[in-house]
Design a protein around this motif. Structure first.
Motif, PDB file in Angstrom:
ATOM      1  N   LYS A   1       0.900  -1.169  -0.016  1.00 34.25           N
ATOM      2  CA  LYS A   1       0.208   0.243   0.125  1.00 34.25           C
ATOM      3  C   LYS A   1       0.760   1.178  -0.161  1.00 34.25           C
ATOM      4  N   ALA A   2       1.965   1.210   0.946  1.00 40.25           N
ATOM      5  CA  ALA A   2       2.899   2.569   0.760  1.00 40.25           C
ATOM      6  C   ALA A   2       3.729   2.709  -0.481  1.00 40.25           C
ATOM      7  N   LYS A   3       3.902   1.361  -0.989  1.00 40.39           N
ATOM      8  CA  LYS A   3       4.672   1.818  -2.229  1.00 40.39           C
ATOM      9  C   LYS A   3       3.724   2.221  -3.497  1.00 40.39           C
ATOM     10  N   ARG A   4       2.636   1.900  -3.372  1.00 41.30           N
ATOM     11  CA  ARG A   4       1.600   2.706  -4.233  1.00 41.30           C
ATOM     12  C   ARG A   4       1.457   3.735  -4.354  1.00 41.30           C
ATOM     13  N   GLN A   5       1.382   4.395  -2.976  1.00 41.64           N
ATOM     14  CA  GLN A   5       1.052   5.635  -2.657  1.00 41.64           C
ATOM     15  C   GLN A   5       2.218   6.785  -2.609  1.00 41.64           C
TER      16      GLN A   5
ATOM     17  N   THR B   1       9.193   7.226  -2.606  1.00 39.14           N
ATOM     18  CA  THR B   1      10.406   6.876  -2.260  1.00 39.14           C
ATOM     19  C   THR B   1      10.527   6.170  -0.909  1.00 39.14           C
ATOM     20  N   THR B   2      11.602   5.434  -0.731  1.00 37.24           N
ATOM     21  CA  THR B   2      11.623   4.704   0.795  1.00 37.24           C
ATOM     22  C   THR B   2      11.551   5.491   1.686  1.00 37.24           C
ATOM     23  N   ARG B   3      11.904   6.885   1.603  1.00 39.01           N
ATOM     24  CA  ARG B   3      11.908   7.927   2.672  1.00 39.01           C
ATOM     25  C   ARG B   3      10.645   8.190   3.189  1.00 39.01           C
ATOM     26  N   ALA B   4       9.817   8.388   2.205  1.00 40.47           N
ATOM     27  CA  ALA B   4       8.380   8.748   2.381  1.00 40.47           C
ATOM     28  C   ALA B   4       7.618   7.540   2.762  1.00 40.47           C
ATOM     29  N   MET B   5       7.940   6.316   2.456  1.00 39.49           N
ATOM     30  CA  MET B   5       7.466   5.163   2.903  1.00 39.49           C
ATOM     31  C   MET B   5       7.768   5.037   4.470  1.00 39.49           C
ATOM     32  N   GLY B   6       8.925   5.295   4.951  1.00 39.79           N
ATOM     33  CA  GLY B   6       9.518   5.080   6.050  1.00 39.79           C
ATOM     34  C   GLY B   6       8.745   6.082   7.052  1.00 39.79           C
TER      35      GLY B   6
END
Length: 70
Positions: free
Chosen positions: A34-38, A41-46
């Motif tokens: 879900k986070a990867k779709r939205q 970057t990995t920073r934003a996901m984190g």
């Protein structure tokens, strides 16, 4: 016959008994998807998931979801 989601994960049903390890892994993978779709970057996901971008990159690799630029 088991029915899978389009991303090859099994739905968790209220009557399904999974080990805690399996349930955590499945939930973690679904949150990452879900986070990867939205987020791009990995920073934003984190940031949204409350962990470091390094942890996100490791988890994406662990679940076979990493891309070359992750």
């Amino acid at each position: 016959e088991k029915q899978y989601f389009s991303d090859n994960t099994l739905p968790v049903k209220s009557d399904a008994i999974l080990s805690l390890k399996e349930a955590l892994a499945q939930t973690e993978r679904e949150l990452l998807l879900k986070a990867k779709r939205q987020y791009k970057t990995t920073r934003a996901m984190g940031k949204i998931l409350g962990v470091s971008h390094v942890t996100i990159a490791q988890k994406l690799k662990q679940y076979g979801m990493a891309q070359k630029d992750d």
